[in-house]
Design an enzyme around this catalytic site. Sequence first.
Site, PDB file in Angstrom:
ATOM      1  CG  HIS A  17      -3.224   3.865   1.541  1.00  0.00           C
ATOM      2  ND1 HIS A  17      -3.575   3.363   0.310  1.00  0.00           N
ATOM      3  CD2 HIS A  17      -3.349   2.834   2.415  1.00  0.00           C
ATOM      4  CE1 HIS A  17      -3.888   2.086   0.435  1.00  0.00           C
ATOM      5  NE2 HIS A  17      -3.763   1.740   1.704  1.00  0.00           N
ATOM      6  CB  CYS A  64      -0.967   0.009   1.180  1.00  0.00           C
ATOM      7  SG  CYS A  64      -2.180  -1.310   1.067  1.00  0.00           S
ATOM      8  CG  ASN A  71      -6.534  -0.543   0.641  1.00  0.00           C
ATOM      9  OD1 ASN A  71      -5.764  -0.131  -0.219  1.00  0.00           O
ATOM     10  ND2 ASN A  71      -6.135  -0.991   1.820  1.00  0.00           N
TER      11      ASN A  71
HETATM   12  O1  UT7 Z   1      -3.895  -0.629   3.322  1.00  0.00           O
HETATM   13  C1  UT7 Z   1      -3.091  -1.307   4.196  1.00  0.00           C
HETATM   14  C2  UT7 Z   1      -3.372  -0.950   5.555  1.00  0.00           C
HETATM   15  N1  UT7 Z   1      -4.617  -1.515   5.984  1.00  0.00           N
HETATM   16  C3  UT7 Z   1      -5.390  -0.845   6.801  1.00  0.00           C
HETATM   17  O2  UT7 Z   1      -5.070   0.279   7.086  1.00  0.00           O
HETATM   18  C4  UT7 Z   1      -6.597  -1.514   7.391  1.00  0.00           C
HETATM   19  C5  UT7 Z   1      -6.679  -1.142   8.840  1.00  0.00           C
HETATM   20  N2  UT7 Z   1      -7.776  -1.734   9.552  1.00  0.00           N
HETATM   21  C6  UT7 Z   1      -9.073  -1.407   9.343  1.00  0.00           C
HETATM   22  O3  UT7 Z   1      -9.374  -0.615   8.466  1.00  0.00           O
HETATM   23  C7  UT7 Z   1     -10.120  -1.961  10.269  1.00  0.00           C
HETATM   24  O4  UT7 Z   1      -9.492  -2.595  11.354  1.00  0.00           O
HETATM   25  C8  UT7 Z   1     -11.075  -2.970   9.584  1.00  0.00           C
HETATM   26  C9  UT7 Z   1     -11.984  -2.218   8.652  1.00  0.00           C
HETATM   27  C10 UT7 Z   1     -10.268  -4.005   8.819  1.00  0.00           C
HETATM   28  C11 UT7 Z   1     -11.946  -3.661  10.619  1.00  0.00           C
HETATM   29  O5  UT7 Z   1     -12.670  -2.714  11.388  1.00  0.00           O
HETATM   30  P1  UT7 Z   1     -12.666  -2.833  12.983  1.00  0.00           P
HETATM   31  O6  UT7 Z   1     -13.558  -1.767  13.464  1.00  0.00           O
HETATM   32  O7  UT7 Z   1     -11.228  -2.810  13.424  1.00  0.00           O
HETATM   33  O8  UT7 Z   1     -13.356  -4.220  13.214  1.00  0.00           O
HETATM   34  P2  UT7 Z   1     -12.763  -5.543  13.901  1.00  0.00           P
HETATM   35  O9  UT7 Z   1     -11.758  -6.193  13.018  1.00  0.00           O
HETATM   36  O10 UT7 Z   1     -12.362  -5.214  15.285  1.00  0.00           O
HETATM   37  O11 UT7 Z   1     -14.065  -6.439  13.938  1.00  0.00           O
HETATM   38  C12 UT7 Z   1     -15.217  -6.076  14.706  1.00  0.00           C
HETATM   39  C13 UT7 Z   1     -16.287  -7.106  14.485  1.00  0.00           C
HETATM   40  C14 UT7 Z   1     -15.806  -8.541  14.664  1.00  0.00           C
HETATM   41  O12 UT7 Z   1     -16.840  -9.261  15.284  1.00  0.00           O
HETATM   42  P3  UT7 Z   1     -16.792  -9.585  16.868  1.00  0.00           P
HETATM   43  O13 UT7 Z   1     -15.535 -10.353  17.076  1.00  0.00           O
HETATM   44  O14 UT7 Z   1     -16.772  -8.239  17.531  1.00  0.00           O
HETATM   45  O15 UT7 Z   1     -18.046 -10.359  17.062  1.00  0.00           O
HETATM   46  C15 UT7 Z   1     -15.614  -9.030  13.267  1.00  0.00           C
HETATM   47  O16 UT7 Z   1     -15.783 -10.438  13.158  1.00  0.00           O
HETATM   48  O17 UT7 Z   1     -16.768  -7.037  13.146  1.00  0.00           O
HETATM   49  C16 UT7 Z   1     -16.730  -8.322  12.537  1.00  0.00           C
HETATM   50  N3  UT7 Z   1     -16.488  -8.168  11.120  1.00  0.00           N
HETATM   51  C17 UT7 Z   1     -17.473  -7.956  10.223  1.00  0.00           C
HETATM   52  N4  UT7 Z   1     -18.804  -7.880  10.355  1.00  0.00           N
HETATM   53  C18 UT7 Z   1     -19.532  -7.649   9.252  1.00  0.00           C
HETATM   54  C19 UT7 Z   1     -15.300  -8.164  10.461  1.00  0.00           C
HETATM   55  N5  UT7 Z   1     -15.503  -7.966   9.141  1.00  0.00           N
HETATM   56  C20 UT7 Z   1     -16.840  -7.847   8.976  1.00  0.00           C
HETATM   57  C21 UT7 Z   1     -17.652  -7.614   7.848  1.00  0.00           C
HETATM   58  N6  UT7 Z   1     -18.984  -7.525   8.038  1.00  0.00           N
HETATM   59  N7  UT7 Z   1     -17.149  -7.478   6.608  1.00  0.00           N
END
Ligand code: UT7
Length: 323
Positions: free
Chosen positions: A250, A113, A280
């Site tokens: 980004h 990225c 992304n």
């Molecule tokens: O480009 C390279 C660099 N990459 C980045 O900068 C990405 C950085 N990270 C992020 O943007 C965020 O962490 C994400 C968008 C990937 C995830 O968002 P989050 O608010 O950090 O969510 P999380 O991973 O903590 O997940 C929260 C909940 C989980 O459920 P539980 O364990 O709380 O029951 C996940 O299983 O959301 C669930 N979840 C989803 N639910 C519905 C994860 N993906 C999904 C989804 N739809 N697509």
Amino acid sequence: MRRSQIVGCGSYLPERIVTNDELAKRVDTSDEWIAERTGIRQRHVAAEGEFTSHLATRAAERALAAANLPISDLDLIVLATATPDETFPATATRVQQALGMTRGAAFDVGAVCSGFIYAMAVADNFLKCGQAKTALVIGAETFSRILDWTDRSTCVLFGDGAGAVVLRAGEGVGDSTDRGILTTKIHSDGRHHDLLFANGGPSTTQTAGVVKMEGRKVFKHAIEKLTEVVGESLAEVGLPASAIDWLVPHQANRRIIDGAAQKLALPPERVVITVDRHANTSAASVPLALAEAVGDGRIRPGHLVLMEAMGSGFTWGAALARM
Ligand code: UT7
């Protein structure tokens, strides 16, 4: 003093658009979750037989047309990608062939990225030291090919696309009012490999693998690293954050972008956002956003533009340019 001036921008997005609602039919997710957590509403996905080099070539042709320069002027192509057409040769050489460029050098840079910032840093240094006069810098990806379409935590986040800029060496007095790239800063820290990687490769599994990410941990690092590198860039050129006309970040997550803008005290109307429509696109995201804002007249000659990115490796970096 020699400076690398941005004399043309171009971009290309595959025709096919996949909405969040479409993804919700494939995996357990919803438009509401994706939009709220990431700002993404849709992404473009390359057609069958449409490769990274094809997207890159279209973006490059548009950047060259905007620069009004013939192919014969090009000395260098630096292409950032994590999704090359083939294991080898470099996708940049495919683009070189497609453009009809028969001299100079073309090679790929791999920083995922952060790839476009890395590629700009490489090309800028070639131009500054006089080894090239005109360079094409491209970020191009087909991440749709390395996604696990059953993994909702990653497959909703990425899209395909390409962006390109033409850099040309020009002379100036060497201060921050001069047109051109004022500074580039790049960093990496390999200790964070396991937080974001593709679980394959020619030497390990003989397959390309798919994206694996611990999103929450990457998120935390992104804010921290981006703040650091932006501060470092501004300090080097002796400018305050208030001098920035446009932040071109980004486009991984709207919340990361808003966090970065807040730390710089930049109002939302000075931040270029494409994550809602492109998702992304890894190395393509910064040049896609730059080309959009230059193309629609928001970014104009004389504006100070801050580009920044963070990605797998970890890698991160920033580039400050006076347009
Ligand atoms: O480009 C390279 C660099 N990459 C980045 O900068 C990405 C950085 N990270 C992020 O943007 C965020 O962490 C994400 C968008 C990937 C995830 O968002 P989050 O608010 O950090 O969510 P999380 O991973 O903590 O997940 C929260 C909940 C989980 O459920 P539980 O364990 O709380 O029951 C996940 O299983 O959301 C669930 N979840 C989803 N639910 C519905 C994860 N993906 C999904 C989804 N739809 N697509």
